[in-house]
Design a protein around this motif. Structure first.
Motif, PDB file in Angstrom:
ATOM      1  N   ASP A   1       0.843  -1.191   0.000  1.00 31.22           N
ATOM      2  CA  ASP A   1       0.000   0.000   0.000  1.00 31.22           C
ATOM      3  C   ASP A   1       0.883   1.248   0.000  1.00 31.22           C
ATOM      4  N   THR A   2       0.772   2.042  -1.036  1.00 30.33           N
ATOM      5  CA  THR A   2       1.603   3.244  -1.147  1.00 30.33           C
ATOM      6  C   THR A   2       0.828   4.531  -0.871  1.00 30.33           C
ATOM      7  N   ASN A   3      -0.417   4.404  -0.432  1.00 28.87           N
ATOM      8  CA  ASN A   3      -1.264   5.580  -0.191  1.00 28.87           C
ATOM      9  C   ASN A   3      -1.342   6.496  -1.407  1.00 28.87           C
TER      10      ASN A   3
ATOM     11  N   THR B   1       0.878   7.167  -3.637  1.00 30.10           N
ATOM     12  CA  THR B   1       2.113   7.817  -4.089  1.00 30.10           C
ATOM     13  C   THR B   1       2.881   6.972  -5.092  1.00 30.10           C
ATOM     14  N   GLY B   2       2.657   5.667  -5.070  1.00 28.80           N
ATOM     15  CA  GLY B   2       3.418   4.773  -5.940  1.00 28.80           C
ATOM     16  C   GLY B   2       4.775   4.402  -5.378  1.00 28.80           C
ATOM     17  N   VAL B   3       5.107   4.941  -4.208  1.00 31.12           N
ATOM     18  CA  VAL B   3       6.404   4.668  -3.590  1.00 31.12           C
ATOM     19  C   VAL B   3       6.182   3.936  -2.264  1.00 31.12           C
ATOM     20  N   PRO B   4       6.665   2.703  -2.151  1.00 26.56           N
ATOM     21  CA  PRO B   4       6.510   1.966  -0.889  1.00 26.56           C
ATOM     22  C   PRO B   4       7.282   2.632   0.251  1.00 26.56           C
ATOM     23  N   LYS B   5       6.862   2.371   1.476  1.00 23.77           N
ATOM     24  CA  LYS B   5       7.532   2.939   2.653  1.00 23.77           C
ATOM     25  C   LYS B   5       8.650   2.004   3.100  1.00 23.77           C
TER      26      LYS B   5
END
Length: 132
Positions: free
Chosen positions: A103-105, A107-111
Motif C-alpha cells: 500500500d503506497t497511499n 504515491t506509488g512509492v513503498p515505505k
C-alpha cells in the motif's frame, strides 16, 4: 516436557529503518545469494537494551512479522553509541523488503524507511531463504 514449550515467544513492537551498506552491496556483487551476502543482509541491528528486554540473544535468531510478511533473521547488537530503543536497523534486502507494505497511499512509492513490525525470539528457526 515442560509447559513452556507450548507457549509462543512474546512479541514486541519494533520500527525498522532500512539503509544501504557498502559491504553488503559488495557481497551482493561478488556472491549473489552466497553466505557472505546472507550474513550481511538477513540481520536486524538492535539497541543492547532492546536485546535484553525482548529476551533475544546477539547472534541468535528473531522472527519479524507484520501484515506484509514474516522473516527470520540474525540479531546483532547495534554499533551506535546513542540508545535507540524500539528501533531496529536492516540493510535493503529481500529480508527487509518482505516486510514492506504494498500500500503506497497513492504515491506509488513503498515505505521502505519506516517499517512497523513485531519481533520475537526465533529460537532454533533457520534464516528465511529466498531464491536470489
Amino acid at each position: 516436557m515442560g509447559f513452556g514449550q507450548f507457549l509462543a515467544a512474546p512479541e514486541h513492537d519494533i520500527k525498522i529503518v532500512t539503509h544501504r551498506d557498502i559491504f553488503q552491496n559488495t557481497a551482493l556483487e561478488s556472491s549473489r545469494g552466497g553466505e557472505e551476502y546472507i550474513s550481511r543482509s538477513a540481520v536486524i541491528k538492535l539497541d543492547e537494551n532492546d536485546i535484553k528486554k525482548m529476551g533475544l540473544k546477539a547472534k541468535g535468531r528473531a522472527v519479524l512479522k507484520n501484515s506484509s510478511g514474516r522473516v527470520v533473521v540474525t540479531v546483532e547488537k547495534s554499533e551506535y553509541e546513542e540508545a535507540h530503543e524500539g528501533i531496529g536497523y536492516m540493510t535493503n534486502s529481500p529480508w527487509s523488503n518482505a516486510l514492506v507494505s504494498a500500500d503506497t497511499n497513492g504515491t506509488g512509492v513503498p515505505k521502505f524507511k519506516m517499517i512497523i513490525a513485531t519481533i520475537s525470539d526465533g529460537k532454533d528457526e533457520k534464516i528465511t531463504s529466498f531464491d536470489i
